[in-house]
Design an enzyme around this catalytic site. Structure first.
Site, PDB file in Angstrom:
ATOM      1  N   ARG A 132      -6.748  16.877 -10.877  1.00  0.00           N
ATOM      2  CA  ARG A 132      -5.071  16.975 -10.799  1.00  0.00           C
ATOM      3  C   ARG A 132      -4.493  15.669 -11.690  1.00  0.00           C
ATOM      4  NH1 ARG A 132      -1.241  14.377  -7.376  1.00  0.00           N
ATOM      5  NH2 ARG A 132      -2.866  12.761  -6.484  1.00  0.00           N
ATOM      6  N   GLN A 170     -10.607  14.590  -6.336  1.00  0.00           N
ATOM      7  CA  GLN A 170     -10.068  13.423  -7.250  1.00  0.00           C
ATOM      8  C   GLN A 170     -10.522  12.152  -6.318  1.00  0.00           C
ATOM      9  OE1 GLN A 170      -5.801  12.930  -8.132  1.00  0.00           O
ATOM     10  NE2 GLN A 170      -6.808  13.591 -10.312  1.00  0.00           N
ATOM     11  N   HIS A 173      -9.384  10.760  -3.037  1.00  0.00           N
ATOM     12  CA  HIS A 173      -7.860  10.588  -2.912  1.00  0.00           C
ATOM     13  C   HIS A 173      -7.157  12.054  -2.759  1.00  0.00           C
ATOM     14  CE1 HIS A 173      -3.703   9.470  -3.624  1.00  0.00           C
ATOM     15  NE2 HIS A 173      -3.911   9.974  -4.909  1.00  0.00           N
ATOM     16  N   ARG A 188      -7.158  10.947 -14.435  1.00  0.00           N
ATOM     17  CA  ARG A 188      -7.571  10.170 -13.145  1.00  0.00           C
ATOM     18  C   ARG A 188      -9.315  10.256 -13.245  1.00  0.00           C
ATOM     19  NH1 ARG A 188      -3.625  11.090  -8.323  1.00  0.00           N
ATOM     20  NH2 ARG A 188      -1.879   9.827  -9.251  1.00  0.00           N
ATOM     21  N   GLU A 230      -0.867   4.745  -9.574  1.00  0.00           N
ATOM     22  CA  GLU A 230      -1.030   4.765 -11.044  1.00  0.00           C
ATOM     23  C   GLU A 230       0.358   4.204 -11.714  1.00  0.00           C
ATOM     24  OE1 GLU A 230      -2.530   8.731 -11.881  1.00  0.00           O
ATOM     25  OE2 GLU A 230      -1.652   8.844 -13.843  1.00  0.00           O
ATOM     26  N   PHE A 283       3.073   8.984 -16.881  1.00  0.00           N
ATOM     27  CA  PHE A 283       1.977   9.029 -15.996  1.00  0.00           C
ATOM     28  C   PHE A 283       0.775   9.555 -16.807  1.00  0.00           C
ATOM     29  CE2 PHE A 283       2.057   9.502 -11.119  1.00  0.00           C
ATOM     30  CZ  PHE A 283       2.900   8.266 -11.142  1.00  0.00           C
ATOM     31  N   HIS A 298      -9.421   8.426  -7.047  1.00  0.00           N
ATOM     32  CA  HIS A 298      -8.458   7.761  -7.442  1.00  0.00           C
ATOM     33  C   HIS A 298      -9.015   6.547  -8.186  1.00  0.00           C
ATOM     34  CE1 HIS A 298      -4.559   5.590  -8.329  1.00  0.00           C
ATOM     35  NE2 HIS A 298      -4.083   6.504  -8.151  1.00  0.00           N
ATOM     36  N   LEU A 358      -4.213   2.678  -1.604  1.00  0.00           N
ATOM     37  CA  LEU A 358      -4.066   2.914  -2.866  1.00  0.00           C
ATOM     38  C   LEU A 358      -3.043   2.077  -3.781  1.00  0.00           C
ATOM     39  CD1 LEU A 358      -4.110   5.598  -4.831  1.00  0.00           C
ATOM     40  CD2 LEU A 358      -2.126   6.053  -4.129  1.00  0.00           C
TER      41      LEU A 358
END
Lengths: 73, 584
Positions: free
Chosen positions: B396, B238, B351, B284, B253, B117, B240, B250
């Site tokens: 995050r 955040q 997000h 992000r 990721e 990730f 996204h 969404l």
């Protein structure tokens, strides 16, 4: 407003959008049987309901006609 | 008013609330979990990607590397004691979920499947790490169902379709429970408890473009704010990088983890310019801002150049269907493209809320007091997205929120057990205890009003989107505050047309909007005050991070005033990671 509106609030935005659109168009025209079938659909967990709407799950026969309406939105 | 008595009241039945409930019920306490929707329909269900923990199943790993990545990812605003605690506990809480029956995907050797990730590195900023444990692309769903089944076995008492209205406190501020609205009956219920735990999730519905489900209305934050508890670091939201253009839905990721990448209007793989090393798997905030810049500078895609494209067809049909099975349906339904053949149009979309109710790493809610900036509020706890513990700081990392839910769900439950032992009884609730909640309910009985809730709701979202989105600047924020104040005054003048009792959705939405309004104000005021760029908070007029003046947490009070408190730079047992320039 009613229980079917509230129970169409889900954990996934995808379902929120699809179900709200469906209700906006069809809520007032649903027959008693259709409301019953719809409440049945809402009992599925989110991921399964999404699968059913996107054609991957296995819905009950009674739910098929309703699903067609939901998918059309 | 009907009254019920429990040892612990937990508001919210997502991953955090149910993890804590399970522990407390198993320990023999009488636990009430209140949820406005059926527990397995909480927003945790939408977490597709996975849960990050340094198991080292694919590549060598170490919780300290995870800690380094999280501190760096937070743009050094995260509290390092809480981050150390979370990363160290990671493997333990994942193995616990495995034992509870969470059906993780498996590697060929039978170990838990892990995927790479964004923001994950080996050896303190070295090569890409592979750290996020996954149950296909339905990790959140699997976690929620596993925890719900376990809670049923442990005899947790669920109040389903109950909307929490406000906290009940004694004269000294000790929290003694909550008043909730039983939506089916339309009547209030007083839940008395020695400890109350807020686990109400995020509030992403303050923005027009949001990946959040409709239920994410910041109910716990509204309750905390009305109880005089400031909200921490609310300027940090955040965005996204990959929400489907127009719908907000969404695209995980995980797509980029499996090899998908972004291209601009010229077909250029532009992330190579912004993050030469990590490219599409940079943090992000870095990717979201890069997309915003591409669009802003005229290099977007489509006739209006208002989005970029996420390309994944090169991954191959079998791999996509196997590793990313849900993505195709989402692209077909909301973007009307088949990702096996064509790229998906995406834009940065609100997000996740890094800020929230200020807590320490064992879940206690803390407020500034004469004795210091972090005095515990007796009987009150908060965990998960509604809390600011703060492990995510200014940004995050993907996969860290499911971890946050489990680690702090468990930590709060442990602290509550100690608290209950020290406080075997609670003083009786005074007569005026439920007044705040009852006044809120009574307010929406009013029949005269010149404004409609739905209009104010939509306008608030528009104001937040255009005045407090990815790019922020003083005059735009200032104007936004004025407009939001107007919206709040309109909400004061609003009435609902439906005064029926049973499942009155209009009343529920009005109560939710009041909570969102608290969150929106805390967000835009905190954003206007912070004259630097850090993590997800990007100020056009102050593009640099300013550690000299701004290495501190914001505390936004409900009355409009703002305080600050220091960042906890000292971890529990290891040396601190001092702020450095953040590059990927």
């Amino acid at each position: 407003m009613s229980a079917i509106r509230w129970r169409s609030r889900r954990g996934m935005l995808e379902l929120d959008i699809v179900l709200a659109k469906f209700l906006d168009r069809h809520e007032t025209r649903l027959s008693e049987d259709e409301v019953k079938a719809y409440l049945g659909l809402l009992e599925y967990p989110d991921a399964e309901l999404w699968d059913i709407i996107t054609g991957k799950g296995e819905p009950e026969e009674a739910e098929e006609a309703l699903l067609e309406l939901i998918r059309m939105n | 008013m009907e009254k019920r008595k429990f040892d612990v009241a937990i508001i919210g039945a997502g991953g955090a609330g149910m993890r804590a409930a399970l522990q407390l019920s198993t320990a023999g306490y009488k636990v009430a979990v209140l949820s406005k929707v059926f527990p397995t329909r909480s927003h945790t269900v939408a977490a597709q990607g996975g849960i990050t923990a340094a198991l080292g199943n694919v590549t060598e790993d170490n919780w300290l590397w995870h800690m380094y990545d999280t501190v760096k990812g937070s743009d050094y605003l995260g509290d390092q004691d809480a981050i150390e605690y979370m990363c160290r506990m990671g493997p333990q809480v994942v193995y616990e979920m495995e034992h509870f029956g969470l059906p993780f995907s498996r590697l060929e050797n039978g170990k838990i499947y892990q995927r790479p990730f964004g923001g994950q590195s080996r050896n303190f900023g070295g090569d890409q790490a592979t750290r996020t444990c996954a149950a296909a692309d339905r990790t959140g769903h699997a976690m929620l169902h596993t925890l719900y089944q376990r809670n049923i076995q442990a005899k947790t008492h669920f109040f389903v379709e109950f909307l929490a209205i406000d906290l009940v406190r004694d004269a000294e501020g000790r929290v003694q429970g909550v008043v909730a609205l039983d939506m089916e009956k339309g009547e209030p219920l007083l839940v008395e408890a020695r400890a109350t735990l807020l686990a109400t999730g995020g509030a992403g519905r303050i923005f027009q473009a949001s990946t959040n489900a409709f239920i994410n209305t910041g109910d716990g934050l509204g309750m905390a704010s009305r109880a005089g508890i400031p909200l921490e670091d609310m300027e940090f939201w955040q965005f996204h990088p990959t929400g489907v253009m127009g719908a907000g839905v969404l695209i995980s990721e995980g797509v980029r983890g499996e090899g998908g990448y972004l291209v601009n209007g010229a077909g250029e793989r532009f992330m190579e310019r912004y993050a030469p090393h990590a490219r599409d798997l940079a943090g992000r905030d870095v990717v979201a801002r890069a997309i915003a810049i591409e669009i802003h500078e005229g290099r977007g895609c489509g006739p209006r150049k208002d989005h970029v494209l996420l390309k994944l067809d090169h991954i191959g049909k079998d791999e996509i269907l196997d590793k990313l099975p849900g993505i195709r349906e989402i692209a077909l339904k909301f973007a009307h493209v088949d990702p096996l053949e064509a790229p998906i149009p995406v834009v940065p979309t609100a997000h996740y809320m890094m800020g929230g109710i200020p807590t320490r790493y064992r879940g206690q809610v803390v407020v500034p007091a004469r004795t210091g900036p972090e005095e515990a509020v007796p009987g009150l706890y908060a965990i998960g997205e509604c809390a600011c513990v703060s492990v995510h700081g200014a940004n995050r990392l993907g996969g860290n929120s499911l971890l946050d839910l489990l680690v702090f769900g468990q930590a709060a439950a442990e602290h509550i057990v100690e608290f209950l032992k020290e406080n075997p009884t609670s003083p009786p609730i005074r007569k005026e205890g439920p007044d705040l909640a009852l006044a809120r309910l009574a307010r929406w009985e009013r029949r005269e009003g010149s404004e409609r809730v739905a209009d104010v709701y939509r306008d608030m979202q528009g104001i937040m989107q255009s005045h407090c989105g990815v790019f922020r600047r003083a005059e735009v924020l200032k104007e936004g505050i004025v407009k939001l104040e107007e919206a709040r005054q309109r909400l004061d003048r609003a009435a609902i047309g439906d005064h029926s009792k049973v499942f009155n959705t209009a009343r529920v939405e009005a109560l939710e909007l009041e909570n969102l309004m608290e969150v929106a104000f805390a967000t835009i005021r905190s954003a206007a005050a912070r004259t630097e760029s850090r993590g997800a908070h990007a100020r056009d007029d102050y593009p640099e991070r300013d550690d000299k003046n701004w290495l501190k947490h914001t505390l936004a009070h409900g009355d409009g005033t703002i305080d600050y408190k220091p960042v906890r730079l000292k971890p529990l047992s290891v040396p601190s990671f001092p702020p450095k320039t953040r590059t990927y």
